[in-house]
Design an enzyme around this catalytic site. Structure first.
Site, PDB file in Angstrom:
ATOM      1  N   PRO A   1      44.436 -35.955 -62.547  1.00 45.09           N
ATOM      2  CA  PRO A   1      45.818 -35.745 -63.022  1.00 45.09           C
ATOM      3  C   PRO A   1      46.396 -37.068 -63.481  1.00 45.09           C
ATOM      4  CG  PRO A   1      45.701 -35.641 -60.613  1.00 45.09           C
ATOM      5  CD  PRO A   1      44.287 -35.724 -61.109  1.00 45.09           C
TER       6      PRO A   1
ATOM      7  N   CYS B   1      50.392 -41.171 -55.072  1.00 44.79           N
ATOM      8  CA  CYS B   1      51.164 -41.801 -56.154  1.00 44.79           C
ATOM      9  C   CYS B   1      51.810 -43.083 -55.645  1.00 44.79           C
ATOM     10  CB  CYS B   1      52.223 -40.846 -56.681  1.00 44.79           C
ATOM     11  SG  CYS B   1      53.224 -41.551 -58.006  1.00 44.79           S
TER      12      CYS B   1
ATOM     13  N   LYS C   1      45.192 -34.931 -52.555  1.00 46.24           N
ATOM     14  CA  LYS C   1      44.679 -36.186 -53.108  1.00 46.24           C
ATOM     15  C   LYS C   1      45.364 -37.338 -52.392  1.00 46.24           C
ATOM     16  CE  LYS C   1      43.707 -38.530 -57.516  1.00 46.24           C
ATOM     17  NZ  LYS C   1      44.287 -39.861 -57.283  1.00 46.24           N
TER      18      LYS C   1
ATOM     19  N   ASP D   1      37.264 -46.234 -60.645  1.00 47.49           N
ATOM     20  CA  ASP D   1      36.386 -47.109 -61.429  1.00 47.49           C
ATOM     21  C   ASP D   1      35.119 -46.422 -61.937  1.00 47.49           C
ATOM     22  OD1 ASP D   1      38.228 -49.042 -60.911  1.00 47.49           O
ATOM     23  OD2 ASP D   1      37.045 -50.088 -59.391  1.00 47.49           O
TER      24      ASP D   1
ATOM     25  N   ARG E   1      41.110 -43.502 -65.560  1.00 47.11           N
ATOM     26  CA  ARG E   1      41.221 -44.444 -66.684  1.00 47.11           C
ATOM     27  C   ARG E   1      39.965 -44.459 -67.545  1.00 47.11           C
ATOM     28  NH1 ARG E   1      42.388 -50.038 -64.291  1.00 47.11           N
ATOM     29  NH2 ARG E   1      41.169 -49.191 -62.580  1.00 47.11           N
TER      30      ARG E   1
END
Length: 771
Positions: free
Chosen positions: A366, A473, A513, A614, A637
């Site tokens: 997300p 978050c 999460k 990563d 990412r």
């Protein structure tokens, strides 16, 4: 068509600035790297040229002190009996082949050591505060929160067309309820002539929505309206402008509902949103369970008072009670008294739909802002098997806010079953045909908010794989309210939220999460994972057993780290080992005298565990599966920088996308964006804005064909480099104005009021500001 190299060509925007590659490179490039087609609108004002302009011999541009460079000790490779020496691979620096470097390694202008980490900038709020340069000890004023003050301007017609005319023929519009007082234009021809911007000529001048669906949803406001309008002569001899409808393969005309019913799912009606705003939509399950929680759960202070006279009992900060001495009999007596007052929950969870996570199901994380519907659709087409909505805040959802409910929209490709191997050893009775890819992620700081949101989502969104609670978050605005990663320090409350959501969510599973913890070097995720799968100290109150979470995703960083440093996959492996023991030996470890009701447990009694952090190549993906023993890996990412990472994972090899292929993905995103947000002025502006948000990550991609060492590292930043052709150099530009030029290839010139400020400040943006 023959492809030509443009290495020796001049800069089309600044003819005096040479783009000539270093001496001796041309032949190597031509032989090893065939050139892609160069487009007329390509720009060559990129990182290399800006450094030449701002970092000349006059020394006007001063770089920040370089960071310490760590050298990979393995700088040679044995080939047979000979030793072949390679250039040193420096930690944190992308290992680009010398022929593609603007400046050779070690040169005065080599900026690889001084590249700023914009992810570190995101975590600046957690670093020691800086003081101003005056030396008076005053704290430097700075804006608080994340990206406060970012402005995107507006993209609107100078005078809008009245909605009563938007999709109707010129001579037979609907009646405007405001009449002469309406502030919008009623004269269609005047609107098209004076107020609407000229039609776009991209995509051959044909409206992508009309081409796909047969009817354009924005009618006369479309920036491609010339492709689906015509002037007809009526029976009385008058000329009338009408919108045309494209017949399908069977010769049938598209209906008006085609513009909203095809392609998108989980569309919430206006009536449902109004009912939420007026508190007319009832949530009986959430209300009943919240009332029961309030009546059963003791406050920490009350629990401390009851146990304060008993020796050896130590209540913890989060409300749990643990034995601290040898007097365990007193503690057991207290627990027996609590069991005597126990009242069962008002209802038990429904049987959950069984889900599956495995090596063949790479997960798209997300992603706030960038995880929009067009980008998820692009990734699904490239092989992403599981997707999530952007994180939605619970309270705005409960209040029926339109902007928050828009995050729940999914594309029909996300409703298809994920990949599944019959040899995968999935849970018993798993039906892949009933499974789908799309799940919703929410954030909440109180149990009642999480429960209400879960019940509302299951009522209004029929196409949900799962509901995920965000507990990772790091954004200050979320953390300070007690949501996001703040829940990592309130584990008792978090457990109640998961149990309650599991009880009210019907057949939709609930997942969570998390991060390693909130502070560096103080991880508590292992303890939290154990609590979620086995249950906390108050497990008897819920009837025994774990929280019911069907899956747990762990990001291998703390909140304080944000996205700096590398993810700790050894810690992720420790948590994975705990869950593996639970899945394999849960029955033998459970207290058979109070075996939990199967309905309170995840489907099949199996908890899935997903690692995150990563992952930038298929090599990273496979290594994490094999070494950390996770069920699957979540990609964040890495997917923003190269969405075809899912294609690499599926094929098990690196894919060196050419610049032309990468530009084709940009075009595909634009098409999806116009279909999602519309092809009118506002829709074009929204598509441009989110395209630029994506390009602010995508520019970081360094083609694997110009790297000396593999695999690439997500944390590496490249020195100044030029691509194998001008288009590749343009796509690697870190200047936001070059990103806007890329958007103009498909969306035409930006609106005069459009603004874009990069979310992650790039090097060139800072150079322009300093220069």
């Amino acid at each position: 068509m023959t492809q030509e190299t443009n290495i020796d060509s001049s800069n089309p925007l600044e003819p005096l600035t040479s783009l000539k590659a270093p001496t001796g490179v041309q032949d190597v490039e031509r032989e090893a790297h065939p050139q892609n087609t160069i487009f007329a609108l390509d720009s060559a004002v990129t990182k290399a040229e800006k450094i030449e302009r701002h970092g000349g011999d006059d020394g006007e541009y001063q770089e920040s002190p370089p960071k310490r460079i760590k050298v990979d000790p393995s700088s040679t490779e044995e080939v047979g009996s000979d030793s072949v020496t390679k250039s040193e691979r420096r930690k944190g620096v992308a290992p680009i082949k010398p022929e593609f470097l603007v400046y050779p390694p070690g040169a005065d202008r080599d900026r690889s050591a001084a590249i700023h980490d914009d992810d570190a900038a995101e975590g600046a709020a957690h670093q020691p505060s800086q003081r101003d340069s005056s030396g008076r000890g005053k704290r430097k004023e700075k804006s608080r929160g994340q990206n406060l003050g970012r402005s995107f301007g507006s993209s609107r017609d100078e005078v809008g067309l009245c909605a009563s005319r938007m999709a109707k023929p010129e001579c037979s519009p609907d009646e405007c309820p405001y009449g002469d007082k309406c502030r919008f234009e009623h004269d269609l021809r005047k609107y098209l002539r004076d107020w609407k911007r000229a039609d776009l000529t991209t995509f051959g001048g044909i409206c992508p929505i009309w081409q796909t669906r047969g009817r354009c949803s924005v009618g006369w406001k479309c920036r491609f309206v010339g492709s689906h309008m015509e002037e007809r002569v009526t029976d009385d001899g008058k000329k009338e402008l009408v919108l045309t409808v494209k017949p399908d393969r069977d010769g049938l005309l598209a209906t008006e509902d085609a513009t909203t019913s095809i392609g998108t799912l989980n569309e919430i009606s206006t009536q449902a949103k109004n009912d939420l705003m007026k508190r007319k939509l009832e949530t009986p399950k959430a209300d009943a369970y919240t009332t029961w929680l309030d009546s059963q759960v003791q406050k920490p202070g009350e629990q401390r008072d009851r146990l304060s006279h008993r020796k050896g009992v130590e209540p913890s900060n989060d409300g749990d009670v643990r034995l601290g001495g040898a007097d365990a009999d007193d503690y057991r007596q207290v627990k027996e008294d609590e069991r005597a007052r126990y009242i069962s929950p008002p209802f038990l969870p429904s049987e959950k739909r069984k889900i599956y996570f495995g090596p063949e199901t790479p997960v798209l994380a997300p992603l706030t802002t960038q995880g929009n519907l067009p980008f998820r659709r692009l990734c699904v087409g490239l092989g992403a098997q599981l997707t999530y909505s952007e994180m939605a805040m619970s309270l705005p959802l409960i209040q029926g806010q339109k902007s928050e409910w828009a995050l729940m929209r999914a594309h029909e490709t996300e409703a298809t079953p994920p990949a599944f191997s019959s040899q995968a050893g999935a849970v018993t009775a798993y039906d892949n045909n009933r499974d789908l890819k799309f799940g919703a992620q929410i954030s909440a700081n109180k149990p009642w908010q999480a429960l209400k949101t879960a019940e509302i989502l299951t009522k209004l969104c029929p196409h949900l794989r799962l509901i995920d609670l965000n507990c990772g978050c790091p954004i200050d605005l979320v953390y300070r309210t007690g949501a996001g990663s703040a829940l990592l320090d309130s584990q008792s409350k978090l457990e109640k939220m998961i149990r309650g959501m599991n009880a009210v969510s019907g057949e939709v599973p609930v997942t969570v999460k998390i991060r390693m913890g909130t502070a560096n070097n103080k991880p508590n995720a292992l303890k939290l994972v154990e609590r979620l799968v086995y249950g906390g100290p108050d497990v008897d109150m819920y009837g025994g057993g774990g929280s019911g979470a069907a899956a747990i995703t762990l990001h291998g960083r703390s909140r304080q780290q944000r996205y700096t440093k590398s993810a700790d996959w050894s810690y992720i492996a420790d948590c994975a080992a705990l869950i593996k023991r639970f899945n394999e030996q849960g029955d033998t470890l459970a207290d058979t005298a109070r075996e939990p009701d199967p309905r309170t447990q995840p489907a099949g009694g199996k908890v899935y565990f997903i690692g995150n952090g990563d992952c930038y190549s298929h090599v990273d993906y496979r290594r994490h599966l094999e070494e950390a023993k996770v069920d699957s890996v979540m990609v964040a990412r890495g997917a923003l920088i190269k969405p075809w990472i899912f294609e690499e994972i599926e094929k098990g090899q690196y894919i060196d996308k050419s610049a032309t292929e990468r530009l084709a993905l940009v075009e595909q995103f634009v098409r999806y964006g116009l279909e999602c947000w519309g092809s009118d002025e506002m829709g074009v502006g929204t598509t441009r804005r989110f395209l630029l948000e994506w390009l602010s990550f995508a520019y970081r991609y360094v083609p694997v064909g110009i790297l000396e060492h593999l695999p690439p590292n997500l944390q590496d930043r490249p020195p100044a480099w030029r691509g194998r052709n001008e288009l590749e150099t343009l796509l690697g530009s870190d200047h936001y104005k070059d990103w806007i030029k890329i958007s103009e290839m498909f969306l035409g010139p930006a609106h005069k009021d459009f603004r874009f400020e990069p979310k992650h400040k790039s090097n060139s943006y800072e150079i322009e500001a300093e220069g």
